[in-house]
Design a protein around this motif. Structure first.
Motif, PDB file in Angstrom:
ATOM      1  N   PRO A  10       4.943 -50.717  53.891  1.00 21.07           N
ATOM      2  CA  PRO A  10       5.873 -51.757  54.889  1.00 21.07           C
ATOM      3  C   PRO A  10       7.144 -51.385  54.883  1.00 21.07           C
ATOM      4  N   GLY A  11       7.469 -50.239  55.534  1.00 21.84           N
ATOM      5  CA  GLY A  11       8.965 -49.966  55.668  1.00 21.84           C
ATOM      6  C   GLY A  11       9.424 -48.701  54.615  1.00 21.84           C
ATOM      7  N   TYR A  12       8.548 -48.449  53.845  1.00 24.76           N
ATOM      8  CA  TYR A  12       8.471 -47.398  52.954  1.00 24.76           C
ATOM      9  C   TYR A  12       7.525 -46.744  52.537  1.00 24.76           C
ATOM     10  N   PRO A  13       7.472 -45.367  51.847  1.00 23.54           N
ATOM     11  CA  PRO A  13       5.982 -44.670  51.722  1.00 23.54           C
ATOM     12  C   PRO A  13       5.650 -44.594  50.245  1.00 23.54           C
ATOM     13  N   TYR A  14       4.339 -44.313  50.250  1.00 28.38           N
ATOM     14  CA  TYR A  14       3.949 -44.197  48.708  1.00 28.38           C
ATOM     15  C   TYR A  14       3.427 -42.519  48.564  1.00 28.38           C
ATOM     16  N   ALA A  15       3.693 -41.828  47.709  1.00 26.36           N
ATOM     17  CA  ALA A  15       3.154 -40.577  47.380  1.00 26.36           C
ATOM     18  C   ALA A  15       1.829 -41.022  46.569  1.00 26.36           C
ATOM     19  N   VAL A  16       0.827 -40.307  46.887  1.00 25.60           N
ATOM     20  CA  VAL A  16      -0.606 -40.629  46.136  1.00 25.60           C
ATOM     21  C   VAL A  16      -1.143 -39.195  45.742  1.00 25.60           C
ATOM     22  N   GLU A  17      -1.102 -39.034  44.131  1.00 22.65           N
ATOM     23  CA  GLU A  17      -1.343 -37.947  43.849  1.00 22.65           C
ATOM     24  C   GLU A  17      -2.909 -37.585  44.057  1.00 22.65           C
ATOM     25  N   GLU A  18      -3.381 -36.335  44.408  1.00 20.74           N
ATOM     26  CA  GLU A  18      -4.542 -36.188  44.665  1.00 20.74           C
ATOM     27  C   GLU A  18      -5.259 -35.223  43.443  1.00 20.74           C
ATOM     28  N   PRO A  19      -6.722 -35.200  43.457  1.00 23.53           N
ATOM     29  CA  PRO A  19      -7.187 -34.758  42.224  1.00 23.53           C
ATOM     30  C   PRO A  19      -7.116 -33.176  42.624  1.00 23.53           C
ATOM     31  N   PRO A  20      -7.027 -32.464  41.238  1.00 19.06           N
ATOM     32  CA  PRO A  20      -6.508 -30.706  41.489  1.00 19.06           C
ATOM     33  C   PRO A  20      -7.543 -30.113  42.370  1.00 19.06           C
ATOM     34  N   ALA A  21      -8.652 -30.373  42.712  1.00 19.15           N
ATOM     35  CA  ALA A  21      -9.607 -29.834  43.805  1.00 19.15           C
ATOM     36  C   ALA A  21      -9.074 -30.041  45.081  1.00 19.15           C
ATOM     37  N   ALA A  22      -8.349 -31.204  45.359  1.00 20.42           N
ATOM     38  CA  ALA A  22      -8.016 -31.271  46.767  1.00 20.42           C
ATOM     39  C   ALA A  22      -6.543 -31.219  46.941  1.00 20.42           C
ATOM     40  N   SER A  23      -5.623 -30.601  45.994  1.00 21.01           N
ATOM     41  CA  SER A  23      -4.255 -30.723  45.949  1.00 21.01           C
ATOM     42  C   SER A  23      -4.031 -29.294  46.812  1.00 21.01           C
ATOM     43  N   GLY A  24      -4.557 -28.385  47.036  1.00 21.33           N
ATOM     44  CA  GLY A  24      -4.416 -27.301  47.846  1.00 21.33           C
ATOM     45  C   GLY A  24      -4.482 -27.526  49.222  1.00 21.33           C
ATOM     46  N   ALA A  25      -5.100 -28.823  49.547  1.00 23.88           N
ATOM     47  CA  ALA A  25      -5.413 -29.036  51.242  1.00 23.88           C
ATOM     48  C   ALA A  25      -4.253 -29.330  51.924  1.00 23.88           C
ATOM     49  N   GLY A  26      -3.145 -29.826  51.482  1.00 18.57           N
ATOM     50  CA  GLY A  26      -1.979 -30.403  52.306  1.00 18.57           C
ATOM     51  C   GLY A  26      -0.429 -29.867  51.970  1.00 18.57           C
ATOM     52  N   PRO A  27       0.071 -30.146  52.554  1.00 13.97           N
ATOM     53  CA  PRO A  27       1.591 -29.739  52.280  1.00 13.97           C
ATOM     54  C   PRO A  27       2.351 -30.095  51.251  1.00 13.97           C
ATOM     55  N   GLY A  28       1.899 -31.192  50.625  1.00 14.76           N
ATOM     56  CA  GLY A  28       2.729 -31.748  49.905  1.00 14.76           C
ATOM     57  C   GLY A  28       3.458 -32.839  50.453  1.00 14.76           C
ATOM     58  N   VAL A  29       4.480 -33.361  49.501  1.00 16.88           N
ATOM     59  CA  VAL A  29       5.339 -34.471  50.047  1.00 16.88           C
ATOM     60  C   VAL A  29       6.622 -33.824  50.008  1.00 16.88           C
ATOM     61  N   ARG A  30       7.433 -33.949  51.219  1.00 16.63           N
ATOM     62  CA  ARG A  30       8.753 -33.478  51.292  1.00 16.63           C
ATOM     63  C   ARG A  30       9.781 -34.429  50.962  1.00 16.63           C
ATOM     64  N   GLY A  31      10.734 -33.887  50.075  1.00 21.49           N
ATOM     65  CA  GLY A  31      11.838 -34.885  49.794  1.00 21.49           C
ATOM     66  C   GLY A  31      13.103 -34.027  49.193  1.00 21.49           C
ATOM     67  N   GLY A  32      13.422 -34.459  48.051  1.00 20.93           N
ATOM     68  CA  GLY A  32      14.714 -33.693  47.371  1.00 20.93           C
ATOM     69  C   GLY A  32      14.635 -34.189  45.962  1.00 20.93           C
ATOM     70  N   ILE A  33      15.147 -33.127  45.223  1.00 21.88           N
ATOM     71  CA  ILE A  33      15.514 -33.169  43.815  1.00 21.88           C
ATOM     72  C   ILE A  33      16.905 -33.775  43.724  1.00 21.88           C
ATOM     73  N   VAL A  34      17.036 -34.980  42.920  1.00 21.55           N
ATOM     74  CA  VAL A  34      18.461 -35.661  42.927  1.00 21.55           C
ATOM     75  C   VAL A  34      18.745 -35.311  41.270  1.00 21.55           C
ATOM     76  N   THR A  35      19.774 -34.688  40.868  1.00 19.65           N
ATOM     77  CA  THR A  35      20.225 -34.478  39.478  1.00 19.65           C
ATOM     78  C   THR A  35      21.617 -35.529  39.234  1.00 19.65           C
ATOM     79  N   PRO A  36      21.185 -36.587  38.741  1.00 18.53           N
ATOM     80  CA  PRO A  36      22.394 -37.607  38.576  1.00 18.53           C
ATOM     81  C   PRO A  36      23.472 -36.962  37.443  1.00 18.53           C
ATOM     82  N   HIS A  37      24.542 -37.596  37.785  1.00 12.68           N
ATOM     83  CA  HIS A  37      25.732 -37.270  36.770  1.00 12.68           C
ATOM     84  C   HIS A  37      25.421 -37.712  35.287  1.00 12.68           C
ATOM     85  N   PRO A  38      25.445 -36.964  34.270  1.00 13.30           N
ATOM     86  CA  PRO A  38      25.052 -37.582  33.147  1.00 13.30           C
ATOM     87  C   PRO A  38      25.568 -38.884  32.592  1.00 13.30           C
ATOM     88  N   GLY A  39      26.866 -39.545  32.802  1.00 11.10           N
ATOM     89  CA  GLY A  39      27.305 -40.717  32.499  1.00 11.10           C
ATOM     90  C   GLY A  39      26.496 -41.992  33.408  1.00 11.10           C
TER      91      GLY A  39
END
Length: 149
Positions: free
Chosen positions: A43-72
């Protein structure tokens, strides 16, 4: 364990929660894909749902980004994201759970990161009754559903 975060929905640049939670707290943000998961609309935001290993090669995965925070900013950011995602460690009814998983950068490098995935009850409901977002891209889906004015 101190890890970067994989974000894929409203925490992406331009998303409803990016500026409030991430602006000024990150040292680096880079596009990535979370393989082995399928994206579903919520409802206004997505959910990533992990798939069993046998099914994981079927789709493109979830597109997004890696965010590295400032240590502080790490502890405050982790607590804020847990609160945003309504994640309570050990609570099976949390809508999201935070898990350490590998994401893949554009050059093929695998990066271990925290990912908020659908909690067990939400994931079961989406697998049974949900309609996956084609291509695993929340921004493209949101643009198609709510085109710019």
């Amino acid at each position: 364990m101190t890890l970067p975060f994989f974000v894929y929905g409203t925490l992406l640049p331009g998303g409803a929660h990016h500026d409030r939670h991430l602006r000024g707290r990150t040292r680096h943000e880079e596009p990535a894909v979370f393989p082995g998961a399928v994206l579903y609309p919520g409802p206004g935001y997505p959910y990533a749902v992990e798939e069993p290993p046998a099914a994981s090669g079927a789709g493109p995965g979830v597109r997004g980004g890696i965010v590295t925070p400032h240590p502080g900013a790490y502890a405050e950011l982790l607590a804020g994201l847990d609160e945003l995602e309504e994640y309570v460690p050990g609570d099976p009814n949390s809508p999201y759970v935070r898990v350490a998983r590998a994401a893949v950068l554009g050059d093929g490098t695998r990066v271990r990161a925290w990912v908020y995935v659908a909690g067990p009850a939400v994931a079961a409901r989406l697998r049974a009754h949900g309609r996956p977002i084609t291509g695993g891209d929340w921004r493209a889906y949101a643009r198609a559903v709510r085109p710019p004015r």
